[in-house]
Design a protein around this motif. Structure first.
Motif, mmCIF file in Angstrom:
data_model
loop_
_atom_site.group_PDB
_atom_site.id
_atom_site.type_symbol
_atom_site.label_atom_id
_atom_site.label_comp_id
_atom_site.label_asym_id
_atom_site.label_seq_id
_atom_site.Cartn_x
_atom_site.Cartn_y
_atom_site.Cartn_z
ATOM 1 N N LEU A 121 18.727 7.120 3.338
ATOM 2 C CA LEU A 121 17.456 7.711 3.774
ATOM 3 C C LEU A 121 16.924 7.011 5.019
ATOM 4 C CD1 LEU A 121 15.600 8.300 0.386
ATOM 5 C CD2 LEU A 121 16.784 9.970 1.803
ATOM 6 N N GLY A 122 17.130 5.692 5.093
ATOM 7 C CA GLY A 122 16.685 4.961 6.275
ATOM 8 C C GLY A 122 17.382 5.449 7.532
ATOM 9 N N SER B 220 8.622 -3.399 -3.667
ATOM 10 C CA SER B 220 8.079 -3.769 -2.356
ATOM 11 C C SER B 220 8.407 -5.217 -2.007
ATOM 12 C CB SER B 220 6.559 -3.552 -2.332
ATOM 13 O OG SER B 220 5.893 -4.496 -3.142
ATOM 14 N N ILE B 221 8.370 -6.110 -3.002
ATOM 15 C CA ILE B 221 8.704 -7.508 -2.743
ATOM 16 C C ILE B 221 10.197 -7.656 -2.435
ATOM 17 C CG2 ILE B 221 8.805 -9.818 -3.783
ATOM 18 C CD1 ILE B 221 6.306 -9.083 -5.379
ATOM 19 N N PHE C 99 0.836 -1.199 0.000
ATOM 20 C CA PHE C 99 0.000 0.000 0.000
ATOM 21 C C PHE C 99 0.872 1.251 0.000
ATOM 22 C CE2 PHE C 99 -2.173 3.332 2.474
ATOM 23 C CZ PHE C 99 -3.284 3.542 1.660
ATOM 24 N N PHE C 100 1.958 1.225 0.774
ATOM 25 C CA PHE C 100 2.848 2.387 0.876
ATOM 26 C C PHE C 100 3.837 2.456 -0.286
ATOM 27 C CE2 PHE C 100 1.536 1.425 5.228
ATOM 28 C CZ PHE C 100 1.103 2.667 5.661
ATOM 29 N N ALA D 233 8.875 4.985 2.529
ATOM 30 C CA ALA D 233 8.862 4.383 1.194
ATOM 31 C C ALA D 233 7.988 5.200 0.242
ATOM 32 C CB ALA D 233 8.359 2.942 1.279
ATOM 33 N N THR D 234 6.849 5.676 0.738
ATOM 34 C CA THR D 234 5.979 6.523 -0.086
ATOM 35 C C THR D 234 6.697 7.800 -0.489
ATOM 36 O OG1 THR D 234 4.001 5.662 1.025
ATOM 37 C CG2 THR D 234 3.779 7.750 -0.148
#
Length: 295
Positions: A121-122, A228-229, A78-79, A167-168
């Motif tokens: 970024l994390g 995402s996966i 979703f994100f 992530a978005t």
């Protein structure tokens, strides 16, 4: 005389292709085959691998931690996919109406997060989310909203959305640029004809713009779902799958199995399942997200 299987020009072309083919076989195809074979073994990284055939996969589908990882990955889609797509389409529509000079500056500013390594970024967002001295909680406290100041990455309920928001933020600029490119190829006469017929902006967007942008929507869906996966570095630098597996995803689980527990065969089976999921997603998107005829 019968010509040989490969004539002289073809042989010359093959010589030019050989370096690339050798590199591809060595660094891409070879590791894929090795991982597929390793998924049928038990191997601790030291002793000789022992073939157990489908034992790893049978165990995997009864593994509660793998189930948690898949569920978290589904929620992260979703994100990674839905929100960036929606925000990207909206921003592309807004930015495309701005003058060219200002548009370049805004487009560059919004795209900038995507050019930075997600691991960096994390680390930055881990500092922003810090419950003691992070700017987010400090701003909330300064506004008199101290009750909303939470240990974002340490809370079981908010850790996954907190990572997802990053992530978005990382992907929406990328989606916006893709949609801006799509808007530039559309014929303005179609929109002018719709306006002459009395169509409003919302109707034009729903009935004309979105259907014409289906090729770009398909590209965005493919790339973001695959991302995402494959998600690892952003989550690893922010939470390492915690707290208590609240942000555990298959790639983090694969890393823990292989490099922390020494179960390389079992970890390889997780990787193969991830690859199969990517192929299924590719097929589904190509099958069901099709542009209209003539687009």
């Amino acid at each position: 005389m019968k010509s040989s299987v490969l004539d002289a020009p073809a042989r010359k072309n093959l010589i030019f292709l050989l370096p690339g083919l050798i590199l591809y076989a060595t660094f891409v195809l070879g590791p894929i085959i090795a991982a597929a074979v390793l998924g049928f073994t038990e191997w601790n990284g030291i002793s000789a691998p022992k073939f157990v055939w489908f034992k790893n996969y049978i165990e995997l589908f009864g593994d509660p931690y793998f189930g948690i990882a898949l569920r978290n990955n589904a929620m992260l889609m979703f994100f990674y996919c839905v929100l960036p797509l929606l925000i990207g389409v909206a921003l592309a529509s807004i930015v495309s109406a701005i003058k060219s000079r200002e548009q370049l500056a805004i487009r560059t500013l919004l795209f900038m997060p995507y050019i930075m390594p997600s691991a960096v970024l994390g680390i930055i967002w881990q500092w922003l989310y810090n419950p003691a001295f992070g700017p987010i909680n400090q701003i909330l406290k300064g506004l008199g909203l101290g009750a909303l100041a939470l240990p974002w990455l340490g809370d079981f309920n908010f850790a996954l959305p907190a990572v997802g928001i990053v992530a978005t933020w990382y992907y929406f600029g990328f989606c916006m640029v893709i949609f801006l490119t799509g808007l530039q190829r559309l014929d303005d006469s179609v929109f002018e004809a719709a306006r002459v017929d009395g169509a409003g902006s919302l109707y034009i967007f729903r009935r004309i713009t979105l259907p014409l942008l289906l090729p770009e929507i398909r590209i965005v869906l493919l790339l973001t779902i695959i991302a995402s996966i494959k998600s690892f570095d952003l989550i690893f630098t922010m939470t390492r799958g915690g707290p208590a597996n609240a942000t555990l995803v298959p790639n983090i689980y694969m890393y823990e199995l292989g490099f922390q527990l020494g179960r390389y065969g079992y970890a390889a089976s997780v990787a193969i399942i991830g690859a199969i999921l990517i192929f299924i997603v590719n097929y589904a998107v190509h099958r069901f997200v099709r542009p209209a005829d003539g687009v």
